[in-house]
Design a protein around this motif. Structure first.
Motif, PDB file in Angstrom:
ATOM      1  N   PHE A 255       0.836  -1.178   0.390  1.00  0.00           N
ATOM      2  CA  PHE A 255       0.030   0.252  -0.300  1.00  0.00           C
ATOM      3  C   PHE A 255       1.398   0.845  -0.036  1.00  0.00           C
ATOM      4  CE2 PHE A 255      -3.187  -3.524   1.118  1.00  0.00           C
ATOM      5  CZ  PHE A 255      -4.286  -3.114   1.069  1.00  0.00           C
ATOM      6  N   ARG A 256       0.644   2.586  -0.083  1.00  0.00           N
ATOM      7  CA  ARG A 256       0.695   3.744  -0.472  1.00  0.00           C
ATOM      8  C   ARG A 256      -0.068   4.373   0.331  1.00  0.00           C
ATOM      9  NH1 ARG A 256      -1.442   7.292  -4.357  1.00  0.00           N
ATOM     10  NH2 ARG A 256      -3.012   5.975  -5.667  1.00  0.00           N
ATOM     11  N   PHE A 257       1.198   5.459   0.841  1.00  0.00           N
ATOM     12  CA  PHE A 257       0.410   6.330   1.691  1.00  0.00           C
ATOM     13  C   PHE A 257       0.224   7.001   1.194  1.00  0.00           C
ATOM     14  CE2 PHE A 257       1.111  10.037   4.217  1.00  0.00           C
ATOM     15  CZ  PHE A 257       0.022  10.546   4.851  1.00  0.00           C
ATOM     16  N   SER A 258      -1.468   7.389   1.066  1.00  0.00           N
ATOM     17  CA  SER A 258      -2.487   8.658  -0.162  1.00  0.00           C
ATOM     18  C   SER A 258      -2.241  10.419   0.710  1.00  0.00           C
ATOM     19  CB  SER A 258      -3.370   7.824  -0.181  1.00  0.00           C
ATOM     20  OG  SER A 258      -4.000   8.673  -1.812  1.00  0.00           O
ATOM     21  N   ALA A 259      -2.791   9.190   1.526  1.00  0.00           N
ATOM     22  CA  ALA A 259      -3.470  11.374   2.370  1.00  0.00           C
ATOM     23  C   ALA A 259      -3.606  10.991   3.920  1.00  0.00           C
ATOM     24  CB  ALA A 259      -4.461  11.806   1.539  1.00  0.00           C
ATOM     25  N   GLU A 260      -3.402  12.087   4.536  1.00  0.00           N
ATOM     26  CA  GLU A 260      -3.517  12.530   5.785  1.00  0.00           C
ATOM     27  C   GLU A 260      -4.903  13.338   6.350  1.00  0.00           C
ATOM     28  OE1 GLU A 260      -2.268  14.411  10.121  1.00  0.00           O
ATOM     29  OE2 GLU A 260      -0.373  13.745   8.697  1.00  0.00           O
ATOM     30  N   LEU A 261      -5.854  12.305   7.070  1.00  0.00           N
ATOM     31  CA  LEU A 261      -7.760  11.580   6.729  1.00  0.00           C
ATOM     32  C   LEU A 261      -8.239  12.759   8.124  1.00  0.00           C
ATOM     33  CD1 LEU A 261      -8.805   9.001   4.944  1.00  0.00           C
ATOM     34  CD2 LEU A 261      -8.156  11.142   3.940  1.00  0.00           C
ATOM     35  N   GLU A 262      -8.688  14.220   8.047  1.00  0.00           N
ATOM     36  CA  GLU A 262      -8.867  14.197   9.455  1.00  0.00           C
ATOM     37  C   GLU A 262     -10.624  13.165   9.533  1.00  0.00           C
ATOM     38  OE1 GLU A 262      -9.303  15.202  12.724  1.00  0.00           O
ATOM     39  OE2 GLU A 262      -7.297  16.477  11.477  1.00  0.00           O
ATOM     40  N   LEU A 263     -10.973  12.695  10.307  1.00  0.00           N
ATOM     41  CA  LEU A 263     -12.201  11.442  10.492  1.00  0.00           C
ATOM     42  C   LEU A 263     -12.994  11.809  11.291  1.00  0.00           C
ATOM     43  CD1 LEU A 263     -10.993   8.117   9.555  1.00  0.00           C
ATOM     44  CD2 LEU A 263     -11.979   9.585   7.968  1.00  0.00           C
ATOM     45  N   PRO A 264     -13.938  11.340  11.954  1.00  0.00           N
ATOM     46  CA  PRO A 264     -14.346  11.848  12.881  1.00  0.00           C
ATOM     47  C   PRO A 264     -14.079  11.651  14.248  1.00  0.00           C
ATOM     48  CG  PRO A 264     -16.352  11.172  10.889  1.00  0.00           C
ATOM     49  CD  PRO A 264     -14.503  11.067  10.532  1.00  0.00           C
ATOM     50  N   ASP A 265     -13.778  10.384  14.493  1.00  0.00           N
ATOM     51  CA  ASP A 265     -13.710   9.460  15.270  1.00  0.00           C
ATOM     52  C   ASP A 265     -11.910   9.562  15.457  1.00  0.00           C
ATOM     53  OD1 ASP A 265     -13.055   7.994  13.494  1.00  0.00           O
ATOM     54  OD2 ASP A 265     -14.311   6.003  14.987  1.00  0.00           O
ATOM     55  N   ALA A 268      -6.019  10.284   9.971  1.00  0.00           N
ATOM     56  CA  ALA A 268      -6.152   8.171   9.771  1.00  0.00           C
ATOM     57  C   ALA A 268      -5.194   8.574   8.979  1.00  0.00           C
ATOM     58  CB  ALA A 268      -7.241   8.083   9.039  1.00  0.00           C
ATOM     59  N   ALA A 269      -4.041   7.255   8.419  1.00  0.00           N
ATOM     60  CA  ALA A 269      -3.895   7.472   6.819  1.00  0.00           C
ATOM     61  C   ALA A 269      -4.379   6.839   6.117  1.00  0.00           C
ATOM     62  CB  ALA A 269      -2.077   6.951   7.140  1.00  0.00           C
ATOM     63  N   LEU A 270      -4.569   7.660   5.241  1.00  0.00           N
ATOM     64  CA  LEU A 270      -5.164   6.999   3.311  1.00  0.00           C
ATOM     65  C   LEU A 270      -4.471   6.098   3.202  1.00  0.00           C
ATOM     66  CD1 LEU A 270      -7.849   6.367   1.785  1.00  0.00           C
ATOM     67  CD2 LEU A 270      -7.496   8.576   0.870  1.00  0.00           C
ATOM     68  N   MET A 271      -4.358   4.856   3.342  1.00  0.00           N
ATOM     69  CA  MET A 271      -3.619   4.220   2.240  1.00  0.00           C
ATOM     70  C   MET A 271      -4.067   3.042   1.053  1.00  0.00           C
ATOM     71  SD  MET A 271      -0.989   4.191   4.754  1.00  0.00           S
ATOM     72  CE  MET A 271      -0.371   3.244   4.356  1.00  0.00           C
ATOM     73  N   VAL A 272      -3.222   3.059   0.106  1.00  0.00           N
ATOM     74  CA  VAL A 272      -4.145   2.369  -1.129  1.00  0.00           C
ATOM     75  C   VAL A 272      -2.931   1.917  -2.238  1.00  0.00           C
ATOM     76  CG1 VAL A 272      -4.876   3.080  -3.008  1.00  0.00           C
ATOM     77  CG2 VAL A 272      -5.330   5.352  -1.349  1.00  0.00           C
ATOM     78  N   ARG A 273      -4.061   0.720  -2.522  1.00  0.00           N
ATOM     79  CA  ARG A 273      -3.075   0.197  -3.147  1.00  0.00           C
ATOM     80  C   ARG A 273      -3.959  -0.245  -4.277  1.00  0.00           C
ATOM     81  NH1 ARG A 273      -1.782  -5.957  -2.453  1.00  0.00           N
ATOM     82  NH2 ARG A 273       0.011  -6.695  -4.258  1.00  0.00           N
ATOM     83  N   ASP A 274      -3.441  -0.110  -5.723  1.00  0.00           N
ATOM     84  CA  ASP A 274      -3.578   0.220  -6.743  1.00  0.00           C
ATOM     85  C   ASP A 274      -3.127  -1.313  -7.435  1.00  0.00           C
ATOM     86  OD1 ASP A 274      -3.531   3.408  -6.816  1.00  0.00           O
ATOM     87  OD2 ASP A 274      -1.922   3.239  -6.025  1.00  0.00           O
ATOM     88  N   ARG A 275      -4.371  -1.238  -8.481  1.00  0.00           N
ATOM     89  CA  ARG A 275      -3.899  -2.510  -9.357  1.00  0.00           C
ATOM     90  C   ARG A 275      -3.112  -2.652  -9.902  1.00  0.00           C
ATOM     91  NH1 ARG A 275      -8.083  -6.647 -10.942  1.00  0.00           N
ATOM     92  NH2 ARG A 275      -9.546  -6.035  -9.610  1.00  0.00           N
ATOM     93  N   ILE A 276      -3.312  -1.405 -10.484  1.00  0.00           N
ATOM     94  CA  ILE A 276      -2.676  -0.868 -11.651  1.00  0.00           C
ATOM     95  C   ILE A 276      -1.033  -0.989 -11.483  1.00  0.00           C
ATOM     96  CG2 ILE A 276      -2.307   1.412 -11.143  1.00  0.00           C
ATOM     97  CD1 ILE A 276      -2.383   1.982 -14.608  1.00  0.00           C
ATOM     98  N   HIS A 277      -0.562  -0.902  -9.717  1.00  0.00           N
ATOM     99  CA  HIS A 277       0.922  -0.528  -9.613  1.00  0.00           C
ATOM    100  C   HIS A 277       1.421  -2.487  -9.191  1.00  0.00           C
ATOM    101  CE1 HIS A 277       1.568   2.912 -11.271  1.00  0.00           C
ATOM    102  NE2 HIS A 277       0.526   3.760 -10.188  1.00  0.00           N
ATOM    103  N   ARG A 278      -0.063  -3.121  -8.973  1.00  0.00           N
ATOM    104  CA  ARG A 278       0.340  -4.837  -7.930  1.00  0.00           C
ATOM    105  C   ARG A 278       1.469  -5.365  -8.033  1.00  0.00           C
ATOM    106  NH1 ARG A 278      -4.795  -9.473  -8.475  1.00  0.00           N
ATOM    107  NH2 ARG A 278      -3.473 -11.034  -7.456  1.00  0.00           N
TER     108      ARG A 278
END
Length: 281
Positions: A255-265, A268-278
């Protein structure tokens, strides 16, 4: 904190913040074919099947008595969801039938996702949720009723989230939620794409912590999603930024670190694994 990955998706700037106070899930238009499947729960009264490798007389226990480890909890408490009970077929369509996904061979052993059955699995899941390392992020410590209230909306809902036990070498040792991130409250906080599939998890055995098992299983489950959901281009997760071991495991699993998210609780670190880069990760 700025994204650590210079490769960002087009349009991945901050998403407009919607009012999240009135509704806990995103609206979903169901086809007439799916709506026709609403009705009495066909699982009611169905004989309970033991988990692979578990004794038929005590399928709810975890051999070895291993305790749980920290995991990545959900964005919101799905106990707030209220959805009609659907048939097994309708409830699995949104995620392409996770119950039918085949076991996979990993360096740690043969691994399989087994959809949760409340009457079989509640005791062990409650025990895991009451481990302090898990409770710090899942916030579901308490009696069985607390865990059941978290599970029932998923089990009786429209299938946008499927809770599963992770069975490794015949032993139930982890808990997973495979969910439609594009239909989840998370989609209000990042530029979601159709069919984005999310992962929540916790490792339920202390002997599996710090041994690389989490990384191995994260990669295996992400591969299972991509193999069985051909319309899904990305697997996403949002671990708490404080949960450094979890974030590290996602990175090691491709997974790659895509963004930092401010969630209600949580933040968070938005982690993404892309099919194209699998193939490259």
């Amino acid at each position: 904190m700025a994204p650590a990955d210079a490769h960002t998706d087009a349009g991945t700037g901050p998403a407009p913040q919607a009012d999240t106070g009135a509704e806990d899930t995103l609206d979903l238009e169901l086809s007439e074919e799916v709506l026709a499947l609403f009705g009495e729960d066909p699982l009611a009264g169905e004989a309970m099947r033991p988990l692979p490798g578990a004794p038929a007389s005590s399928a709810s226990s975890v051999p070895g008595g291993a305790g749980p480890a920290e995991g990545t909890g959900p964005v919101t408490n799905r106990a707030a969801m209220s959805r009609p009970v659907m048939s097994r077929a309708a409830a699995s369509d949104l995620l392409d039938h996770p119950a039918d996904w085949r076991p996979v061979t990993t360096p740690a052993g043969v691994f399989q996702l087994v959809p949760v059955r409340l009457e079989r699995d509640l005791a062990v899941l409650t025990r895991w949720m009451n481990d302090p390392a898990v409770a710090a992020f899942w916030e579901l410590a308490g009696p069985e009723a607390v865990t059941a209230a978290h599970l029932r909306p998923q089990l009786e809902g429209d299938g946008r989230s499927v809770p599963c036990l992770g069975v490794l070498a015949g032993i139930p040792m982890s808990y997973w939620e495979i969910y439609r991130a594009d239909l989840d409250p998370l989609a209000r906080h990042y530029p979601a794409r159709p069919q984005d599939t999310g992962i929540h998890l916790l490792i339920g055995g202390v002997h599996n912590r710090g041994q690389g098992v989490g990384t191995t299983l994260l990669r295996a489950v992400a591969d299972l999603v991509l193999d069985n959901r051909p319309r899904c281009a990305r697997v996403v997760a949002e671990p708490d930024l404080r949960n450094t071991p979890s974030v590290s495991a996602f990175l090691s699993a491709g997974f790659r670190f895509s963004a930092e998210l401010e969630l209600p609780d949580k933040r968070a670190a938005l982690m993404v694994r892309d099919r194209i880069h699998r193939a490259q990760l």
